[in-house]
Design a protein around this motif. Structure first.
Motif, PDB file in Angstrom:
ATOM      1  N   ARG A 270       0.938  -1.280   0.068  1.00  5.99           N
ATOM      2  CA  ARG A 270      -0.037   0.033   0.121  1.00  5.99           C
ATOM      3  C   ARG A 270       0.871   1.263  -0.107  1.00  5.99           C
ATOM      4  O   ARG A 270       1.889   1.289   0.669  1.00  5.99           O
ATOM      5  CB  ARG A 270      -0.857   0.023   1.105  1.00  5.99           C
ATOM      6  CG  ARG A 270      -1.881  -1.234   1.528  1.00  5.99           C
ATOM      7  CD  ARG A 270      -2.641  -1.041   2.888  1.00  5.99           C
ATOM      8  NE  ARG A 270      -1.533  -1.076   3.863  1.00  5.99           N
ATOM      9  CZ  ARG A 270      -1.916  -0.933   5.072  1.00  5.99           C
ATOM     10  NH1 ARG A 270      -3.387  -0.684   5.325  1.00  5.99           N
ATOM     11  NH2 ARG A 270      -0.949  -0.814   6.027  1.00  5.99           N
ATOM     12  N   PRO A 271       0.491   2.445  -0.650  1.00  4.50           N
ATOM     13  CA  PRO A 271       1.297   3.759  -0.666  1.00  4.50           C
ATOM     14  C   PRO A 271       1.372   3.997   0.963  1.00  4.50           C
ATOM     15  O   PRO A 271       0.273   3.926   1.600  1.00  4.50           O
ATOM     16  CB  PRO A 271       0.293   4.678  -1.448  1.00  4.50           C
ATOM     17  CG  PRO A 271      -0.500   3.682  -2.449  1.00  4.50           C
ATOM     18  CD  PRO A 271      -0.767   2.305  -1.536  1.00  4.50           C
ATOM     19  N   GLY A 272       2.496   4.348   1.341  1.00  2.00           N
ATOM     20  CA  GLY A 272       2.711   4.788   2.552  1.00  2.00           C
ATOM     21  C   GLY A 272       3.441   3.756   3.481  1.00  2.00           C
ATOM     22  O   GLY A 272       4.197   4.061   4.398  1.00  2.00           O
ATOM     23  N   ASP A 273       3.511   2.495   3.071  1.00  2.00           N
ATOM     24  CA  ASP A 273       4.358   1.271   3.627  1.00  2.00           C
ATOM     25  C   ASP A 273       5.861   1.790   3.403  1.00  2.00           C
ATOM     26  O   ASP A 273       6.252   2.559   2.412  1.00  2.00           O
ATOM     27  CB  ASP A 273       4.055  -0.080   2.932  1.00  2.00           C
ATOM     28  CG  ASP A 273       2.673  -0.433   3.315  1.00  2.00           C
ATOM     29  OD1 ASP A 273       2.130   0.046   4.297  1.00  2.00           O
ATOM     30  OD2 ASP A 273       2.291  -1.361   2.796  1.00  2.00           O
ATOM     31  N   ALA A 274       6.591   1.391   4.344  1.00  2.00           N
ATOM     32  CA  ALA A 274       8.130   1.476   4.144  1.00  2.00           C
ATOM     33  C   ALA A 274       8.769   0.097   3.493  1.00  2.00           C
ATOM     34  O   ALA A 274       7.981  -0.750   3.600  1.00  2.00           O
ATOM     35  CB  ALA A 274       8.903   1.566   5.549  1.00  2.00           C
ATOM     36  N   PHE A 275       9.635   0.512   2.886  1.00  2.00           N
ATOM     37  CA  PHE A 275      10.163  -0.782   1.995  1.00  2.00           C
ATOM     38  C   PHE A 275      11.833  -0.510   2.037  1.00  2.00           C
ATOM     39  O   PHE A 275      12.157   0.569   1.826  1.00  2.00           O
ATOM     40  CB  PHE A 275       9.694  -0.597   0.673  1.00  2.00           C
ATOM     41  CG  PHE A 275      10.338  -1.674  -0.222  1.00  2.00           C
ATOM     42  CD1 PHE A 275       9.527  -2.987  -0.580  1.00  2.00           C
ATOM     43  CD2 PHE A 275      11.422  -1.539  -0.931  1.00  2.00           C
ATOM     44  CE1 PHE A 275       9.821  -3.962  -1.236  1.00  2.00           C
ATOM     45  CE2 PHE A 275      11.834  -2.635  -1.786  1.00  2.00           C
ATOM     46  CZ  PHE A 275      11.154  -3.770  -1.985  1.00  2.00           C
ATOM     47  N   ARG A 276      12.527  -1.593   2.231  1.00  2.00           N
ATOM     48  CA  ARG A 276      14.045  -1.676   1.991  1.00  2.00           C
ATOM     49  C   ARG A 276      14.236  -3.113   1.641  1.00  2.00           C
ATOM     50  O   ARG A 276      13.834  -4.298   1.722  1.00  2.00           O
ATOM     51  CB  ARG A 276      14.399  -1.644   3.545  1.00  2.00           C
ATOM     52  CG  ARG A 276      15.918  -1.222   3.378  1.00  2.00           C
ATOM     53  CD  ARG A 276      16.483  -0.811   4.736  1.00  2.00           C
ATOM     54  NE  ARG A 276      17.693  -0.485   4.886  1.00  2.00           N
ATOM     55  CZ  ARG A 276      18.479  -0.066   5.946  1.00  2.00           C
ATOM     56  NH1 ARG A 276      17.860  -0.149   7.223  1.00  2.00           N
ATOM     57  NH2 ARG A 276      19.740   0.258   5.740  1.00  2.00           N
ATOM     58  N   PHE A 277      15.111  -3.086   0.694  1.00  2.00           N
ATOM     59  CA  PHE A 277      15.814  -4.189   0.240  1.00  2.00           C
ATOM     60  C   PHE A 277      16.681  -4.961   1.298  1.00  2.00           C
ATOM     61  O   PHE A 277      17.145  -4.446   1.840  1.00  2.00           O
ATOM     62  CB  PHE A 277      16.693  -3.982  -1.268  1.00  2.00           C
ATOM     63  CG  PHE A 277      15.904  -3.497  -2.339  1.00  2.00           C
ATOM     64  CD1 PHE A 277      15.123  -4.420  -3.055  1.00  2.00           C
ATOM     65  CD2 PHE A 277      15.990  -2.196  -2.767  1.00  2.00           C
ATOM     66  CE1 PHE A 277      14.388  -3.878  -4.047  1.00  2.00           C
ATOM     67  CE2 PHE A 277      15.199  -1.775  -3.767  1.00  2.00           C
ATOM     68  CZ  PHE A 277      14.593  -2.741  -4.448  1.00  2.00           C
ATOM     69  N   HIS A 278      16.655  -6.305   0.875  1.00  2.00           N
ATOM     70  CA  HIS A 278      17.521  -7.126   1.889  1.00  2.00           C
ATOM     71  C   HIS A 278      18.136  -8.311   1.142  1.00  2.00           C
ATOM     72  O   HIS A 278      17.855  -8.622  -0.135  1.00  2.00           O
ATOM     73  CB  HIS A 278      16.549  -7.794   2.871  1.00  2.00           C
ATOM     74  CG  HIS A 278      16.102  -6.863   4.205  1.00  2.00           C
ATOM     75  ND1 HIS A 278      15.120  -5.887   3.829  1.00  2.00           N
ATOM     76  CD2 HIS A 278      16.205  -7.015   5.475  1.00  2.00           C
ATOM     77  CE1 HIS A 278      14.852  -5.172   4.735  1.00  2.00           C
ATOM     78  NE2 HIS A 278      15.498  -5.911   5.775  1.00  2.00           N
ATOM     79  N   VAL A 279      19.405  -8.865   1.742  1.00  2.00           N
ATOM     80  CA  VAL A 279      20.155 -10.022   1.088  1.00  2.00           C
ATOM     81  C   VAL A 279      20.088 -11.041   2.124  1.00  2.00           C
ATOM     82  O   VAL A 279      20.154 -10.851   3.189  1.00  2.00           O
ATOM     83  CB  VAL A 279      21.473  -9.552   0.745  1.00  2.00           C
ATOM     84  CG1 VAL A 279      21.458  -8.599  -0.672  1.00  2.00           C
ATOM     85  CG2 VAL A 279      22.099  -8.967   1.641  1.00  2.00           C
ATOM     86  N   ARG A 280      20.002 -12.385   1.699  1.00  2.00           N
ATOM     87  CA  ARG A 280      20.281 -13.472   2.741  1.00  2.00           C
ATOM     88  C   ARG A 280      21.708 -13.350   3.371  1.00  2.00           C
ATOM     89  O   ARG A 280      22.563 -13.313   2.724  1.00  2.00           O
ATOM     90  CB  ARG A 280      19.935 -14.734   1.714  1.00  2.00           C
ATOM     91  CG  ARG A 280      18.641 -15.095   1.257  1.00  2.00           C
ATOM     92  CD  ARG A 280      18.543 -16.395   0.647  1.00  2.00           C
ATOM     93  NE  ARG A 280      17.532 -16.578  -0.240  1.00  2.00           N
ATOM     94  CZ  ARG A 280      16.228 -16.678   0.320  1.00  2.00           C
ATOM     95  NH1 ARG A 280      16.103 -16.965   1.653  1.00  2.00           N
ATOM     96  NH2 ARG A 280      14.956 -16.849  -0.421  1.00  2.00           N
TER      97      ARG A 280
END
Length: 322
Positions: A270-280
């Motif tokens: 949803r717009p407004g959610d926080a997002f960040r890429f991760h790696v194993r």
């Protein structure tokens, strides 16, 4: 086993990796492996199995107001052709919510089942502790069985614990964050289209270009994951999040080059959610698990032995979605 010569309840899940006896049998060259957990219920304990979805007519999930969800929390469970329930030794006087172990495959309605348990019109499952995982089949064959009977593909298999038996769950993500935290500014279902006003794929390229050589190797070898955090209302500013934020980590299922989008597994964005890429990251996973276990031990001290109960067994679910 209910004890005292009672009925035995079994559930089996086929997975790529098998963990048991201090060993992780994840190498297919080592041949088939089997891990067993066998025990009897404590006095006053309850156990039962149930299934949701699957079958030729598709994955049917009872509505939130269905009697099925009330029956999961109390005795007198009902069943129909889409849902099978088998509960034993119910105690009508016990108002404590039950605990559930859920196992599913990628074609199952697991998100809908979790939502129903959490938001059912009946209060009997609210507050329930839920743990489990998703199997990783190499073909379209069934991967879950209940009481010796294989259940159809697309099913959610559940073990219900009640009475004096229950769960305490901890989650280790098995990953670490890379790059900055973004705000979701465009999404359609589980397709992420825009981060901070720019195409999601463009943001991914920026992260890859700025990553260390080690992280770049992890990303190129299929170790890229997505972290999503649904901030509370009136507190959705991604800049307020820090390194300790507990992101919900999900797989990258694919890319949509024409739309500059990224398909995120098992997540409604949803717009407004926080997002960040991760790696194993194996080291981060081990540290995270140790930290979560310590937190669980501390919680038990505050609850007290009577409220927390006595630990009798531990189950580790190692999978891509838990």
């Amino acid at each position: 086993d209910g004890g005292g010569g009672g009925t035995m309840t079994t559930i089996a899940v086929v997975r790529r990796g098998v963990v048991g006896g201090g060993k992780d049998m994840d190498d297919p060259r080592g041949g088939p492996s089997l891990s067993l957990l066998v025990g009897t219920l404590p006095p006053g304990g309850e156990v039962g199995t149930f299934r949701v979805g699957g079958g030729e007519e598709g994955s049917v999930v009872p509505s939130p107001s269905s009697e099925f969800w009330r029956s999961l929390g109390k005795s007198g469970a009902s069943s129909d052709e889409d849902v099978e329930v088998n509960d034993e030794d119910e105690d009508e006087d016990d108002d404590r919510p039950p605990s559930f172990l859920l196992f599913a495959d990628p074609w199952s309605p697991i998100d809908a089942v979790l939502e129903r348990i959490d938001k059912s019109a009946s209060s009997s499952t609210k507050g329930a502790i839920v743990a489990g995982g998703i199997s990783c089949p190499v073909a379209e064959a069934s991967t879950v069985a209940i009481n010796g009977r294989t259940i159809p593909r697309g099913s959610v298999a559940g073990v219900r614990l009640g009475g004096s038996a229950g769960l305490q769950a901890v989650v280790a993500q098995g990953s670490r964050a890379v790059g900055p935290t973004y705000a979701v500014t465009g999404a359609q279902g589980n397709v992420l289209t825009e981060l901070d006003g720019q195409p999601a794929l463009e943001r991914l390229r920026e992260v890859v270009e700025g990553a260390s050589e080690e992280d770049r190797e992890l990303i190129n070898s299929g170790g890229l994951l997505c972290g999503v955090f649904s901030a509370p209302e009136n507190d959705a500013d991604a800049e307020n999040l820090d390194e300790e934020t507990d992101f919900l980590v999900r797989q990258v299922m694919g890319l949509v080059p024409n739309a500059g989008g990224i398909v995120v597994g098992a997540a409604q964005l949803r717009p407004g959610d926080a997002f960040r890429f991760h790696v194993r990251d194996a080291s981060a996973a081990k540290e995270d698990l140790g930290r979560m276990v310590q937190r669980a031990e501390a919680e038990r001290l505050f609850v007290g032995s009577e409220g927390a109960g006595r630990p009798v067994a531990a189950v580790q679910v190692s999978c891509v979605a838990r």
